[in-house]
Design a protein around this motif. Sequence first.
Motif, PDB file in Angstrom:
ATOM      1  N   ILE A  88       0.832  -1.209   0.000  1.00 52.65           N
ATOM      2  CA  ILE A  88       0.000   0.000   0.000  1.00 52.65           C
ATOM      3  C   ILE A  88       0.866   1.259   0.000  1.00 52.65           C
ATOM      4  O   ILE A  88       0.600   2.223  -0.717  1.00 52.65           O
ATOM      5  N   ILE A  91       2.055   1.834  -3.433  1.00 56.25           N
ATOM      6  CA  ILE A  91       1.012   2.413  -4.294  1.00 56.25           C
ATOM      7  C   ILE A  91       0.885   3.913  -4.016  1.00 56.25           C
ATOM      8  O   ILE A  91       0.825   4.731  -4.939  1.00 56.25           O
ATOM      9  N   GLU A  92       0.909   4.265  -2.721  1.00 61.64           N
ATOM     10  CA  GLU A  92       0.757   5.683  -2.375  1.00 61.64           C
ATOM     11  C   GLU A  92       1.921   6.524  -2.916  1.00 61.64           C
ATOM     12  O   GLU A  92       1.734   7.615  -3.435  1.00 61.64           O
ATOM     13  N   LEU A  94       3.746   5.774  -5.471  1.00 60.19           N
ATOM     14  CA  LEU A  94       3.598   5.777  -6.920  1.00 60.19           C
ATOM     15  C   LEU A  94       2.589   6.836  -7.363  1.00 60.19           C
ATOM     16  O   LEU A  94       2.835   7.584  -8.307  1.00 60.19           O
ATOM     17  N   LEU A  95       1.473   6.915  -6.640  1.00 60.55           N
ATOM     18  CA  LEU A  95       0.432   7.869  -7.010  1.00 60.55           C
ATOM     19  C   LEU A  95       0.905   9.305  -6.849  1.00 60.55           C
ATOM     20  O   LEU A  95       0.502  10.194  -7.568  1.00 60.55           O
ATOM     21  N   LEU A  98       3.083  10.010 -10.001  1.00 59.62           N
ATOM     22  CA  LEU A  98       2.455   9.950 -11.321  1.00 59.62           C
ATOM     23  C   LEU A  98       1.804  11.296 -11.707  1.00 59.62           C
ATOM     24  O   LEU A  98       1.219  11.951 -10.881  1.00 59.62           O
TER      25      LEU A  98
ATOM     26  N   LYS B   2      -2.495   5.096 -13.532  1.00 58.88           N
ATOM     27  CA  LYS B   2      -2.843   5.787 -12.298  1.00 58.88           C
ATOM     28  C   LYS B   2      -4.223   5.347 -11.822  1.00 58.88           C
ATOM     29  O   LYS B   2      -4.432   5.072 -10.636  1.00 58.88           O
ATOM     30  N   TYR B   5      -4.382   2.031  -9.869  1.00 55.36           N
ATOM     31  CA  TYR B   5      -3.964   2.039  -8.465  1.00 55.36           C
ATOM     32  C   TYR B   5      -4.946   2.790  -7.574  1.00 55.36           C
ATOM     33  O   TYR B   5      -5.144   2.425  -6.420  1.00 55.36           O
ATOM     34  N   LEU B   9      -6.843   1.091  -4.357  1.00 57.93           N
ATOM     35  CA  LEU B   9      -6.961   1.647  -3.005  1.00 57.93           C
ATOM     36  C   LEU B   9      -8.423   1.749  -2.583  1.00 57.93           C
ATOM     37  O   LEU B   9      -8.767   1.451  -1.439  1.00 57.93           O
ATOM     38  N   ILE B  12      -9.684  -1.704  -1.700  1.00 54.13           N
ATOM     39  CA  ILE B  12      -9.172  -2.141  -0.394  1.00 54.13           C
ATOM     40  C   ILE B  12     -10.029  -1.547   0.715  1.00 54.13           C
ATOM     41  O   ILE B  12     -10.458  -2.241   1.627  1.00 54.13           O
TER      42      ILE B  12
END
Lengths: 98, 204
Positions: A88, A91-92, A94-95, A98, B2, B5, B9, B12
């Motif tokens: 997680i 992912i955070e 990465l976001l 981006l 993007k 993902y 989230l 989840i």
Amino acid sequence: MKELLDGLDRAFENKTRLGIMSALVVNDRLDFNALKELLGATDGNLASHLKSLERSDYVVYEKDFLDRKPNTTYYATDLGREAFKKHIQAIEQLLKKL
Amino acid sequence: MKEKYIEDLSDIKKIMDRSTRFLSLSGLAGISTGLSALVGSGVAYVVIFKGNDYLVPGAVEIAKTGKAHLLLIALGTLVLSIGSAMLFTVRNTKKRNQRAWNAQSKELLVNLLIPLVTGGVACLILLSRGFLGLLPPLTLIFYGLALVNGSRNTLPEIRNLGLIQIFIGLAAFQFITYGLFLWVLGFGVFQIIYGVIVQKKYRQ
């Protein structure tokens, strides 16, 4: 970019496996049927993804009998919880980039 | 990429909520239990409290039939509110294609029942000894504690409703003569207000 992608865990690329882990980190334990209802997965699909998470040592199971019917309960391991948290965070990160 | 993902989230979060909380609690259930409370307290006022000074800090002299009537009115109100709440909630789960009796609703029920049964038994003992004035504050407080305790397993709004009931219950301890009025305010008015809020927010 490449290091960011490295942080992602291949085990959680699949939606069902990601769903299984999400449910198991916030519940002490869940049985097979509860997971099935929660994720809307078929028996075979769910079983194969659970098996794959077991092989990574991210989940463990316990078999017992409930009203004389076999019942399988799943738990997330500490290793699995840690891996999920890292995934997680990746992912955070990465976001943000981006 | 993007989007994938962001979707991950959000999935989840959805699964975490759905696997720990019973989210099909109906707003209409809040409204119907509030209305049951208004009817119940109206009947109790006319049959028991009107013209009698029962709402005092100590025990009062009240005939056995009076106690029995109050118990009967309380039971009637309880059956009416639980029955209607279950009806609306089961209907809501069907609409959402979920089962009403699942791991989350079981957990919710157990967590609600622990403070609720404790308070219920305490109130029955107090009623049998004539402490009528303590019943409005104690029922409010134990109900509020039950809601706070159960709120982890259902809609987060329930926690605030619980805190409000506890606060009104404490006020009813301080102003015992206004107990019935405060009881109507908590179990009737605020219960209905929260029912409307939930109903609107989740567009059930």
